[in-house]
Design an enzyme around this catalytic site. Structure first.
Site, PDB file in Angstrom:
ATOM      1  N   HIS A 128      29.178  15.278 -36.585  1.00  0.00           N
ATOM      2  CA  HIS A 128      30.028  15.096 -35.404  1.00  0.00           C
ATOM      3  C   HIS A 128      30.587  13.667 -35.346  1.00  0.00           C
ATOM      4  O   HIS A 128      31.797  13.464 -35.260  1.00  0.00           O
ATOM      5  CB  HIS A 128      29.203  15.416 -34.144  1.00  0.00           C
ATOM      6  CG  HIS A 128      29.956  15.212 -32.861  1.00  0.00           C
ATOM      7  ND1 HIS A 128      30.421  16.273 -32.113  1.00  0.00           N
ATOM      8  CD2 HIS A 128      30.328  14.092 -32.195  1.00  0.00           C
ATOM      9  CE1 HIS A 128      31.056  15.807 -31.048  1.00  0.00           C
ATOM     10  NE2 HIS A 128      30.999  14.485 -31.069  1.00  0.00           N
ATOM     11  N   GLU A 129      29.694  12.700 -35.440  1.00  0.00           N
ATOM     12  CA  GLU A 129      30.142  11.306 -35.343  1.00  0.00           C
ATOM     13  C   GLU A 129      31.013  10.922 -36.539  1.00  0.00           C
ATOM     14  O   GLU A 129      31.963  10.162 -36.407  1.00  0.00           O
ATOM     15  CB  GLU A 129      28.945  10.351 -35.212  1.00  0.00           C
ATOM     16  CG  GLU A 129      28.086  10.574 -33.970  1.00  0.00           C
ATOM     17  CD  GLU A 129      28.889  10.685 -32.672  1.00  0.00           C
ATOM     18  OE1 GLU A 129      29.971  10.072 -32.574  1.00  0.00           O
ATOM     19  OE2 GLU A 129      28.435  11.404 -31.754  1.00  0.00           O
ATOM     20  N   HIS A 137      34.511  11.877 -35.782  1.00  0.00           N
ATOM     21  CA  HIS A 137      35.217  10.850 -34.998  1.00  0.00           C
ATOM     22  C   HIS A 137      35.637   9.717 -35.929  1.00  0.00           C
ATOM     23  O   HIS A 137      36.734   9.180 -35.826  1.00  0.00           O
ATOM     24  CB  HIS A 137      34.289  10.262 -33.930  1.00  0.00           C
ATOM     25  CG  HIS A 137      34.110  11.125 -32.721  1.00  0.00           C
ATOM     26  ND1 HIS A 137      35.161  11.619 -31.994  1.00  0.00           N
ATOM     27  CD2 HIS A 137      32.989  11.553 -32.082  1.00  0.00           C
ATOM     28  CE1 HIS A 137      34.695  12.321 -30.960  1.00  0.00           C
ATOM     29  NE2 HIS A 137      33.381  12.300 -31.000  1.00  0.00           N
ATOM     30  N   HIS A 143      38.648  10.520 -37.921  1.00  0.00           N
ATOM     31  CA  HIS A 143      39.830  10.453 -37.049  1.00  0.00           C
ATOM     32  C   HIS A 143      40.311   9.001 -36.951  1.00  0.00           C
ATOM     33  O   HIS A 143      41.501   8.712 -37.046  1.00  0.00           O
ATOM     34  CB  HIS A 143      39.436  10.991 -35.664  1.00  0.00           C
ATOM     35  CG  HIS A 143      40.592  11.375 -34.788  1.00  0.00           C
ATOM     36  ND1 HIS A 143      40.431  11.685 -33.468  1.00  0.00           N
ATOM     37  CD2 HIS A 143      41.909  11.508 -35.040  1.00  0.00           C
ATOM     38  CE1 HIS A 143      41.613  11.988 -32.945  1.00  0.00           C
ATOM     39  NE2 HIS A 143      42.513  11.889 -33.884  1.00  0.00           N
TER      40      HIS A 143
END
Ligand code: ZN
Length: 671
Positions: free
Chosen positions: A464-465, A468, A471
């Site tokens: 998940h991190e 980010h 991105h």
């Protein structure tokens, strides 16, 4: 094009100099803005106004990011003091600039100029966002209200910082000494070793239970002793409140009241009827009503499954543990036991297959297969703790980004997992500033000669991190304010992170990211199948919990007047909490996402973006989860565009249509 890979020097940050450095920067920026405005005169252009202002902003953020980061992961009293004092100064500065009428007029003038028609899409988005920022900073208010707006913003930045300080202190303050290991029956070896080390570092024999995530969750998931679970649970859910073992010491009661009252005032100064409306201004959702009906419909769709989940848990608890009714401190424990019985798989059984190094190598391989980037470890310039790692991201051999990873929990480090930007990507003429990210997690480190082993849940968190991070790092944007996660509607910002989680559940990718720490053998298919089967185990209750946070957040921020948050959470729980929590439960008192993070009237974003990410992932499912064409489309239409396009347009460009909720319901087993 020349590149700048200047990295911050964390070890040279001296708390006693921080305030002066920030003050100097602010003073010099303020002076330069005056000169810029003078030079601009009646003819503001991109080059004489927007570009030099971005330069000034970036100068501050490059100094501030490492300071804010250190304060979150390696806090000391001196650092905290300097950080908090500087936050106040930065808030004053940002209000002052946001309310500078001549600056606002200059931006408006550009937006009405003939040159604007020739601007590229990203340039226009930068101008549009800036104009909205001025307006939401109160630039149009009469002088006395401008002043009040500044005071309120300043106080808000102070008091939200106090909120998280209280939570951190309350978390660090509580420790339970255990002399006899038999009291910890059920606790896995890795947690026992962790507890022994925690005791040693505090100077006593035996075992120490703390409220840091690995310790707390270990107890809640595994310890047989019900009264010990209850005790630890109570300490955890009363952190920073008026009750519990540290009652009143780090109490956030008045802090929360003040935060909410200041937010209400801010909204009202800007002409909104409540803070939620102000928050929605920058979201993909169009109105608070749209958010509420979204949450409500998801509630209706998850209730039947949640009720079934609970019934199953109750039957299990009564059959095997003679429990007449289930309490809050039983839920995780019974879930874990039931999962083990039903699917013959437990989080602990999976741990040996996920040594951190192997997971990282596999995760980088996933990124390479999807987006064609290579990631390799490297020596950082410096590190604030010996556990910190550093990586470089390359595209066809060319360096495009770098990141730090700080994986393990320890004292003086904020709990949870997050990505923060260290340096943002931007282009200035022939010069390219490469993005740098901080990835922070709170996993258990290595114990007793074993490497650090992750549970599958933790693997999902890491992905998940990392999403980010991708991105932030794989953006192709030229301008800082729309680069990476900047300028992206907050309720769409979880799309790149949540979509990555999907690769933790598929056979092909699981083979890449798993390898038994002793034998190197990837997770066996039979075990993997069980993990996948168990994926939606208790998913109804899990969604309900997220809905509880979402409804609570919307309720406290939608009220036009002062409220009793305890009553609010009680009211919300009537529809979301199937197991009534104990009277002393003060969960909101430590709810940093909405009281000190950026999620005020925005917690629903997790669920909102889950619709987007599940639907986006279904595009991969249709053609293969490593389909290069689809990966490339996600890279160019979602990751690379940053905040340069509207979130809905971004989604449609990738998916070819508007988002649909079906994939989310299917993925989470609600349908
Ligand atoms: Zn996230």
């Amino acid at each position: 094009m020349s590149k700048n890979t200047d990295l911050p020097r964390h070890l040279e940050i001296n708390p006693s100099e921080i305030e002066a450095t920030i003050s100097r920067l602010i003073a010099s920026n303020t002076k330069e803005i005056e000169s810029i405005l003078e030079a601009v005169g009646e003819e503001p252009t991109w080059n004489n106004l927007v570009a030099p202002l971005e330069e000034l902003d970036d100068r501050i953020s490059k100094v501030w990011s490492p300071i804010a980061h250190l304060n979150a992961v390696a806090s000391t009293p001196e650092l905290r003091k300097a950080h908090d004092a500087s936050i106040t100064k930065l808030s004053e500065y940002s209000t002052e600039i946001g309310q500078l009428q001549p600056l606002y007029s200059a931006y408006l003038k550009i937006s009405q100029s003939s040159a604007y028609a020739e601007f590229s899409i990203d340039q226009r988005k930068v101008i549009k966002d800036a104009i909205k920022d001025f307006e939401l900073s109160g630039v149009a208010l009469p002088l006395d209200q401008k002043k009040r707006f500044g005071e309120v913003s300043r106080r808000l930045s102070e008091i939200t910082s106090l909120f998280s300080n209280n939570v951190l202190d309350a978390t660090d303050d509580w420790v339970k000494e255990i002399a006899d290991v038999s009291e910890l029956e059920g606790l896995p070896d890795v947690n026992i070793a962790l507890a022994a080390e925690a005791a040693k570092s505090r100077g006593f024999d035996g075992y120490a239970l703390t409220l840091e995530a690995p310790s707390y969750l270990g107890v809640m998931d595994h310890v047989e002793n019900r009264s010990l679970r209850k005790e630890v649970h109570e300490a955890y859910v009363t952190r920073a409140s008026d009750v519990g073992p540290t009652a009143g010491q780090y109490d956030n009661t008045h802090v929360i009241d003040e935060i909410l009252s200041l937010r209400r005032e801010l909204a009202s100064l800007l002409g909104f009827s409540n803070y939620a409306e102000l928050s929605i201004e920058r979201k993909m959702a169009r109105s608070t009503d749209e958010v509420l009906s979204f949450l409500k419909s998801l509630l209706d769709q998850s209730l039947p499954k949640a009720q079934k989940d609970l019934q199953e848990l109750q039957d299990f608890g009564s059959k095997y543990y003679s429990l007449e009714s289930i309490s809050a401190w039983d839920i995780r424990f019974l879930s874990e036991r039931l999962r083990t019985q039903k699917y013959s798989v437990s989080q602990e059984e999976l741990r040996p297959y996920f040594p951190l190094e192997k997971v990282l190598a596999g995760m980088f391989q996933v990124a390479e297969s999807l987006y064609g980037v290579q990631i390799s470890s490297s020596e950082p310039l410096d590190k604030w703790h010996e556990d910190v790692r550093f990586y470089e991201v390359r595209n066809q051999g060319v360096l495009v980004a770098q990141f730090y990873l700080d994986p393990f929990s320890r004292q003086a480090k904020r709990s949870g997992a997050w990505m923060a930007d260290c340096v943002v990507r931007r282009e200035i003429g022939n010069f390219l500033q490469l993005p740098v990210a901080y990835l922070t997690c709170n996993f258990a480190g290595q114990v007793e000669g074993k490497p650090a082993l992750l549970t599958h849940n933790e693997v999902v968190t890491l992905f998940h991190e990392f999403g980010h991070g991708l991105h932030h790092m794989l953006t192709s944007q030229r301008f800082a304010s729309i680069s990476g996660i900047n300028g992206v509607a907050w309720d769409a910002v979880e799309l790149p992170s949540q979509i990555m989680e999907n690769w933790c559940w598929k056979r092909e990718s699981m083979r890449m990211i798993s390898g038994h720490w002793e034998t190197g053998e990837p997770i066996p298919d039979a075990l993997l199948d069980k993990v996948v089967l168990a994926k939606n185990f208790q998913s109804g209750l899990a969604v309900l919990r997220q809905l509880e946070f979402g409804f609570f957040d919307m309720a406290v921020h939608s009220s036009p007047g002062s409220i009793d948050i305890f009553k609010v959470i009680e009211e919300v729980r009537k529809s979301t909490a199937l197991v009534p929590p104990p009277d002393y439960d003060r969960f909101p008192w430590a709810f940093g996402h909405v009281f000190s993070g950026g999620y005020a009237a925005g917690y629903y974003s997790y669920l909102w973006a889950e619709v987007l990410s599940a639907d986006a992932f279904s595009a991969f499912e249709e053609v293969g989860i490593f389909d290069r064409e689809t990966g490339n489309r996600f890279l160019t239409e979602v990751l690379a565009v940053g905040g340069s396009v509207d979130a809905l347009e971004m989604f449609k460009a990738f998916r070819g249509r508007e988002p649909r909720i079906d994939a989310l319901l299917r993925h989470s087993g609600l349908k």
